[in-house]
Scaffold this active site. Structure first.
Site, PDB file in Angstrom:
ATOM      1  N   ASP A 202       0.545  -1.177   0.628  1.00 17.29           N
ATOM      2  CA  ASP A 202      -0.350   0.127   0.453  1.00 17.29           C
ATOM      3  C   ASP A 202       0.929   0.856   0.084  1.00 17.29           C
ATOM      4  O   ASP A 202       2.186   1.396  -0.289  1.00 17.29           O
ATOM      5  CB  ASP A 202      -0.944   0.370   0.679  1.00 17.29           C
ATOM      6  CG  ASP A 202      -2.008   0.743   0.854  1.00 17.29           C
ATOM      7  OD1 ASP A 202      -2.240   1.237   0.246  1.00 17.29           O
ATOM      8  OD2 ASP A 202      -2.769   1.028   1.342  1.00 17.29           O
TER       9      ASP A 202
HETATM   10  C1  BGC Z   1      -5.121   2.880   0.056  1.00 19.55           C
HETATM   11  C2  BGC Z   1      -4.599   2.420  -0.979  1.00 19.55           C
HETATM   12  C3  BGC Z   1      -5.385   2.554  -2.300  1.00 19.55           C
HETATM   13  C4  BGC Z   1      -4.072   3.760  -2.641  1.00 19.55           C
HETATM   14  C5  BGC Z   1      -3.807   3.654  -4.221  1.00 19.55           C
HETATM   15  C6  BGC Z   1      -4.182   3.662  -0.335  1.00 19.55           C
HETATM   16  O1  BGC Z   1      -3.884   4.909   0.760  1.00 19.55           O
HETATM   17  O2  BGC Z   1      -4.904   2.455   1.369  1.00 19.55           O
HETATM   18  O3  BGC Z   1      -6.396   1.626  -0.378  1.00 19.55           O
HETATM   19  O4  BGC Z   1      -5.153   1.991  -3.620  1.00 19.55           O
HETATM   20  O5  BGC Z   1      -3.741   4.402  -1.545  1.00 19.55           O
HETATM   21  O6  BGC Z   1      -4.585   4.980  -4.255  1.00 19.55           O
END
Ligand code: BGC
Length: 741
Positions: free
Chosen positions: A286
């Site tokens: 993530d």
């Molecule tokens: C979130 C993810 C997301 C990623 C990319 C993160 O802050 O937890 O779910 O896919 O950002 O945008």
């Protein structure tokens, strides 16, 4: 040497074009990847393990100058948040024309509930219990997103969520592992289709692995602490189902599991994901979650963080630039090895091959296709269809709903009555306000000039200002019926949007109370990204519709339900508590040694609140009524080799045709470890004409009764089971059966 490698790359790329990705055997793909790997520098390999973001400006997509240089030098092989056919074509051109290895970029984006046509939030769609409609929603999202240059969505989010304070509950399918697993599969199928090399299918990314939904106290990013038994028994199944359905990628979660952040957790990423489940795709972190292992307190610096995550099995670093900055040094110091790096590069190149990017890197960047497909009429129709199916009728005293089209005046009140901005909700891709249809517009379109529609906002979402109440109440008094659309702002759910209080914010409850006091029939239309605790509204409002955030077609879909053009059939995929003190509350809890007895103080209960929820899991009314016969079984005693057939007859006893979701639950009465009081094991959604009866049959075998036993083996145990069938998890008929060896 440089010249030679250039020639080899050219030969390699030419040979790639001769075979379509779809027709290649694994051996051929491996051969191509090996040939590429043999020519790649360490920097280029690390580039394939690196994912950087593009930015979005008012003028459109942009990329930071240093990232552009990184693409050119082969040090960044993947980009997220860049979209539109034209822009992604330009970035791709840099990768395939200006870099030494000419490896195409992979473009990722959070296409969570639609790209341009926005579908209901995933929690709302889950309330449809309609797997085909959910799959179609994801399919259309992929059709639009791939037309806009995208290859990879960061979805589905399949985290089981049992705490409505957690804002990200809106992104998943709710509290139940069985329903959550089926929906996870539907979404993976929708995004990936049955041919990932087609130019309108995209890679799914199962997230957030693992147990992110169990953040303590519902506070986003907070610690997760649960037993391995709970993890395996309740939380892992949707991830596993999605991977079994062929999901190509997995995203790690921000939280720790058993004291080790998921992004550095080899028990999750190697033992379970790779070794037990045989996952063959790639694992992405993530957003900066490698770096965040420093504040977690498990490593002292980024270099150690990179070492921990690569060794734990993380293939791609999202935005953290830790692999980018430290893998070379770590390799020199023998803290990681080349075999691991090559393996991660292999996983990533393989998906690029399978997508067909080596055949034609521009196949997802066709402006004419984009123009034709975004917001296509059939996409609007599908969005309206699933939006109607997602609506849950929570209360309907004296058949207040459906409203008659011969009503003369209608008051449409509330901060969400004429609002387009909030309907899209969090994670709304490239959705734009202008394409959403508000409730007010939906009603006007349906009713035409024959009905006088009065509108006043009444109040805002937050704050204490009641100055708008008077105008709203005056309108209500002049109208035959009052519709009041209240709830949350879109920004009150989603990431980093936990709420300690899950009541209606601001003075919205007061507004409803004053509207009800006028004596006019009041229909409450809720829009929100989480279960709300609204016992005081339930006590006074004659009719309540839960509409979540329904996306682009929210207005027409709600109007269809309000005026009876669609008979509501949604059922809650998550429990609605009466108050925050009951959390966590979900239907599949354990019985305890002192189950609640109202006549015995020393049993499990509260002094100041009932144990029961406001609305249970699986709950939802219809404009018609259904009755259930007693449960019949083909045998009371069955063996692991036999099928248990379970029958009920469901009758539509009302005056309207309607759909019912018939739900089957099971309780294992005595186990080597304690088992939940009920577990969903099957459901069937069916249409019954007014007056019609249908027999419903469920089939169970011993395999459906498996769980993690005392020795942590996944198995069934002979003994007594209680079966429950009903219209929701709390209103069921039951019958006992016995499994014998
Ligand atoms: C979130 C993810 C997301 C990623 C990319 C993160 O802050 O937890 O779910 O896919 O950002 O945008």
């Amino acid at each position: 040497m440089k010249q030679l490698s250039k020639i080899l790359v050219a030969i390699l790329l030419l040979s790639n074009t001769l075979l379509s990705a779809q027709n290649r055997s694994e051996a051929e793909i491996d051969h191509k990847i090996d040939s590429l790997l043999a020519l790649m520098t360490l920097e280029e390999k690390v580039g394939q393990l690196t994912l950087f973001t593009s930015d979005w400006d008012v003028t459109g997509p942009t990329i930071r100058a240093n990232y552009k240089n990184d693409i050119q030098s082969g040090r960044c092989g993947n980009i997220f948040n860049a979209h539109t056919a034209k822009y992604n074509r330009e970035l791709q051109r840099i990768a395939v024309e200006e870099t030494r290895m000419k490896i195409p970029l992979l473009f990722g984006y959070d296409v969570i509930h639609g790209y341009k046509t926005i579908f209901p939030i995933p929690l709302g769609e889950a309330a449809s219990w309609d797997l085909a409609a959910i799959e179609k929603g994801s399919r259309i999202a992929a059709i639009e997103a791939t037309a806009a240059g995208l290859h990879w969505t960061f979805a589905p989010m399949v985290d089981i969520a049992r705490d409505p304070r957690w804002g990200r509950i809106m992104e998943g399918a709710g509290e139940d592992p069985y329903l959550g697993s089926l929906i996870a599969v539907a979404r993976v199928r929708g995004f990936q289709g049955d041919d990932i090399s087609a130019n309108n299918t995209m890679l799914a990314c199962v997230k957030h692995f693992a147990a992110y939904g169990a953040a303590q106290a519902g506070r986003d990013y907070h610690t997760v602490d649960m037993s391995e038994r709970m993890l395996r028994d309740q939380y892992l199944s949707p991830y596993k189902a999605a991977i079994d359905a062929g999901a190509y990628t997995v995203m790690t979660s921000f939280n720790e599991y058993d004291g080790v952040p998921a992004t550095g957790n080899s028990f999750l990423l190697r033992d379970i994901l790779r070794d037990e489940w045989g996952f063959k795709g790639f694992v992405v972190t993530d957003y900066t979650s490698i770096n965040e292992m420093i504040p977690h307190g498990i490593v002292a610096n980024e270099k150690e963080a990179g070492e921990l995550s690569l060794n734990a099995g993380v293939d791609m670093d999202m935005q953290g630039a830790v692999y980018y900055n430290y893998l070379k040094e770590l390799l020199k110091e023998n803290r990681i090895n080349m075999v691991q790096i090559d393996q991660s590069v292999r996983y990533i190149l393989r998906t690029k091959y399978l997508l067909g990017l080596f055949d034609d890197p521009y196949r997802y960047s066709d402006e004419a296709r984009q123009q034709r497909l975004l917001l296509a009429p059939e996409h609007q129709e599908a969005a309206r269809d699933v939006a109607r199916k997602s609506i849950v009728l929570l209360k309907n005293d004296k058949n207040t709903l459906p409203l008659s089209k011969s009503v003369k005046t209608l008051a449409v009140i509330g901060p969400l009555a004429d609002n387009k901005t909030e309907l899209k909700a969090a994670w709304s891709g490239a959705g734009e306000d202008q394409h959403s249809v508000s409730l007010l517009t939906g009603l006007k379109d349906k009713l035409g000039n024959g009905v006088k529609i009065n509108h006043a906002q009444g109040c805002d979402f937050e704050g204490t200002d009641k100055s708008g109440f008077k105008a709203a109440i005056d309108l209500a008094k002049k109208s035959d019926v009052v519709i009041v659309a209240v709830g949350e702002r879109a920004s009150m759910s989603g990431e980093a949007a936990s709420r300690a209080h899950i009541t209606l914010p601001g003075v919205q409850s007061d507004l409803i109370k004053e509207l009800v006091a006028t004596g006019k029939p009041v229909v409450v239309v809720l829009m929100n990204g989480r279960p709300l605790a609204i016992p005081e509204i339930d006590a006074i409002a004659p009719a309540i519709l839960e509409t979540w955030f329904l996306g682009t077609q929210a207005g027409p879909a709600i109007a269809d339900v309000l005026f009876g053009d669609y008979n509501p059939s949604g059922k809650l995929p998550v429990t609605f508590p009466r108050n925050e003190g009951q959390i966590p509350i979900h239907y599949n809890m354990k019985n305890t040694g002192r189950p609640m007895d109202p006549n015995n103080k020393y049993t499990s209960k509260y002094l100041d609140s009932p144990n029961t929820p406001l609305y249970p899991f699986g709950y939802g009314l219809s404009y018609t009524t259904f009755t259930y016969s007693d449960i019949k079984v083909n045998k009371e005693v069955f063996t692991p080799r036999e099928e248990l057939k379970i029958n009920v007859t469901v009758s539509n006893t009302g005056k309207r045709d309607g759909e019912e979701v018939v739900q089957l639950y099971v309780r294992d009465l005595v186990g080597s470890v304690t088992r939940p009081v009920k577990e969903l094991k099957g459901f069937q959604k069916m249409m019954l004409k007014a007056g019609e009866s249908k027999e419903v049959t469920f089939t169970l075998t011993a395999n459906d009764l498996k769980f993690y036993n005392r020795q942590m083996n996944f198995t069934y145990e002979p003994g007594d089971f209680e079966l429950f069938i009903g219209t929701n998890s709390a209103d069921t008929k039951s019958r006992k059966v016995k499994l014998v060896e």
